[in-house]
Design an enzyme around this catalytic site. Structure first.
Site, short mmCIF file in Angstrom:
data_model
loop_
_atom_site.label_atom_id
_atom_site.label_comp_id
_atom_site.label_asym_id
_atom_site.label_seq_id
_atom_site.Cartn_x
_atom_site.Cartn_y
_atom_site.Cartn_z
N CYS A 1 0.12 3.79 2.79
CA CYS A 1 0.61 3.26 4.08
C CYS A 1 2.09 3.63 4.26
CB CYS A 1 0.45 1.74 4.14
SG CYS A 1 -1.26 1.19 3.99
N CYS B 1 0.83 -1.21 0.00
CA CYS B 1 0.00 0.00 0.00
C CYS B 1 0.86 1.26 0.00
CB CYS B 1 -0.91 -0.07 1.24
SG CYS B 1 -1.63 1.48 1.74
#
Length: 97
Positions: free
Chosen positions: A27, A24
């Site tokens: 993230c 991600c």
């Protein structure tokens, strides 16, 4: 000794839980924000990262649909939850409650 998730979130200090995934992008962008947050708030907060790919049952229990998803627990109770990238200002506000 490794503590269970419940033991970790059942503390008097607010616990910020970051549900993330290695793949991600947002993230990864949050990592320096969380590091700065920890360095500013020190021991007044605990920050833990939960990888949704390796902790699928926990992610399912908390119905994490997207990553990153952030939650704040205090004394074992969830007090806040938000998905997506967060600014350090937003995080500080929810942790100072």
């Amino acid at each position: 000794m490794k503590k269970s998730f419940n033991e970790i979130v059942n503390q008097e200090v607010p616990v910020l839980v970051d549900f993330y995934a290695d793949w991600c992008g947002p993230c990864k962008s949050m990592a320096p924000v969380l590091k700065q947050l920890k360095s500013e708030l020190k021991d007044t907060v605990k920050i833990i990262k939960i990888n949704v790919d390796t902790n699928q049952s926990l992610a399912a229990k908390y119905q994490v649909q997207g990553v990153p998803t952030f939650m704040v627990f205090k004394n074992g109770k969830q007090t806040w939850r938000q998905s997506g990238m967060q600014s350090i200002t937003q995080l500080k506000q929810v942790l100072s409650v």
